[in-house]
Write an enzyme that holds these catalytic residues in place. Structure first.
Site, short mmCIF file in Angstrom:
data_model
loop_
_atom_site.label_atom_id
_atom_site.label_comp_id
_atom_site.label_asym_id
_atom_site.label_seq_id
_atom_site.Cartn_x
_atom_site.Cartn_y
_atom_site.Cartn_z
CD GLU A 96 -6.95 -30.22 -15.35
OE1 GLU A 96 -6.96 -29.57 -14.04
OE2 GLU A 96 -6.24 -29.61 -16.22
CB CYS B 183 -6.95 -25.33 -25.37
SG CYS B 183 -8.50 -26.16 -25.28
CB CYS C 61 -5.76 -33.04 -25.83
SG CYS C 61 -5.98 -32.26 -24.03
CG HIS D 8 -4.91 -31.80 -20.16
ND1 HIS D 8 -5.74 -30.72 -20.94
CD2 HIS D 8 -5.21 -31.51 -18.94
CE1 HIS D 8 -6.41 -30.34 -20.04
NE2 HIS D 8 -6.11 -30.33 -18.79
CG ASP E 33 -5.52 -25.84 -21.45
OD1 ASP E 33 -6.45 -25.96 -22.38
OD2 ASP E 33 -5.22 -26.59 -20.74
CB SER E 34 -9.99 -26.09 -19.92
OG SER E 34 -9.32 -27.44 -20.22
CE1 TYR F 84 -12.88 -23.93 -20.95
CE2 TYR F 84 -11.27 -23.48 -22.58
CZ TYR F 84 -11.71 -23.12 -21.48
OH TYR F 84 -11.52 -21.86 -20.92
N GLY F 85 -13.45 -30.17 -23.52
CA GLY F 85 -13.58 -31.32 -24.55
C GLY F 85 -15.09 -31.59 -24.90
#
Length: 265
Positions: free
Chosen positions: A154, A73, A184, A186, A10-11, A42-43
Site C-alpha cells: 500500500e 482478498c 494475498c 497484494h 478488497d481492503s 483486513y489481515g
C-alpha cells in the site's frame, strides 16, 4: 447474456492485481471495484470483524446491481466466504476455490510440496491447507504468515531494500517447494523479488490469474456474458488515497483520474 457489471472488493490495492487479470481475460465485462481503504488492513482483524466488513461490502455492491461478486482478498475469502454464500442470493467467488482447482488439475509429482504465503488471519484460518488437502492427495502444505507485505504494498515499497530484505526472510522456509501460492492479492506486487529467492522450477501461483480463468469459464457456463462490449470499469474507495492512485495507475497502465470515486458505506 447479462450486461450488468461484475462487483469486486478488497481492503486496498491488492485486488487491483485481480482486476488487471480479469480485464485481460474478460475485456468486454463492466467492473465495479470497491477498495475498502478506510478499513485497511483486513489481515490483522478478528474473524467476526472481517465477516461484518465483508457483509457490508457485499451489500454495497448488490446496491450497484452487479451480477456476481468477486472477493479479491485472501483474508476475506478465508474468513467470510462460506457465510456470505449462505446469506446472499448472488454468486460470490473468492480466490481459494479457483486456485485449488488449478492445483488439482496440475499436480506433477506423486507428492508435491506446496507453500502458502498469506496474511496472519488467512494462515490462522487454515482454509488454504484444508481446501487443498480435501482435493489433492499426498500433498505437503507449508504455511507462512507475511503480515508486513500488504502494508508495504500500500505504501509502494515493492522493490526497495526493505522489500528485498523482508522477502528474503519470508522465503527461507520455501527453498525446496514445488509451488508457492501468493495467498494475498497484494503479494503479486513482490513477485520479481520472490522469484529471486526460490528454485528456478518452483511455480509461483498468482491467485488473480487463476480466479480470472475460473471466472471466464463460470460466465460462459452460466450465460452471463456482457454483449455490449463496453469495457467499462470504475474504482470506488472508502477513503481517497494518493498512494493507491499511483500504484493502481502503474499496475493498470492508464490514468485513473476519471475512474476513481469516493464510496460511502
Amino acid at each position: 447474456m447479462d450486461n450488468r457489471a461484475i462487483g469486486m472488493f478488497d481492503s486496498g490495492i491488492g485486488g487491483i492485481t485481480v482486476l488487471k487479470e480479469i480485464k485481460k481475460l474478460l475485456p468486454n465485462e463492466k467492473i465495479i471495484y470497491l477498495g475498502d481503504t478506510k478499513r485497511f488492513p483486513y489481515g490483522s482483524k478478528s474473524k467476526e470483524t472481517i465477516i461484518e466488513i465483508s457483509r457490508q461490502c457485499v451489500k454495497f455492491l448488490i446496491s450497484k446491481n452487479v451480477k456476481l461478486i468477486i472477493i479479491a482478498c485472501g483474508t476475506a475469502t478465508s474468513q467470510s466466504l462460506d457465510i456470505l454464500k449462505k446469506e446472499f442470493n448472488i454468486p460470490i467467488i473468492g480466490i481459494i476455490e479457483p486456485t485449488v482447482k488449478y492445483i488439482k488439475d496440475n499436480i506433477n509429482k506423486e507428492k508435491e510440496k506446496i507453500g502458502v504465503i498469506a496474511t496472519s488471519g488467512t494462515i490462522k484460518s487454515g482454509q488454504w491447507e484444508k481446501k487443498i488437502k480435501e482435493e489433492v492427495k499426498n500433498v505437503q502444505v507449508i504455511n507462512e504468515e507475511a503480515p508486513l507485505l500488504a502494508t508495504m504494498a500500500e505504501q509502494g515499497w515493492i522493490s526497495n531494500k526493505v522489500a528485498e530484505y523482508t522477502i528474503k526472510e519470508y522465503m527461507k522456509c520455501f527453498k525446496n517447494i514445488d509451488k508457492l501460492i501468493l495467498g494475498c492479492t497484494h503479494y503479486p506486487l513482490f513477485e520479481k523479488l520472490i522469484r529471486k529467492e526460490l528454485k528456478n522450477n518452483t511455480e509461483i501461483i498468482n491467485t488473480g490469474t487463476k480466479l480470472a480463468e475460473f471466472l471466464r469459464r463460470y460466465i460462459e457456463d452460466n450465460d452471463l456474458q456482457n454483449n455490449e462490449k463496453t469495457n467499462e470499469y470504475k474504482i470506488l474507495l472508502t477513503d481517497l488515497d494518493n498512494n493507491f492512485n499511483k500504484i493502481a495507475e502503474r499496475l493498470l497502465e492508464e490514468n485513473l483520474t476519471t475512474k476513481i470515486e469516493k464510496a460511502e458505506i
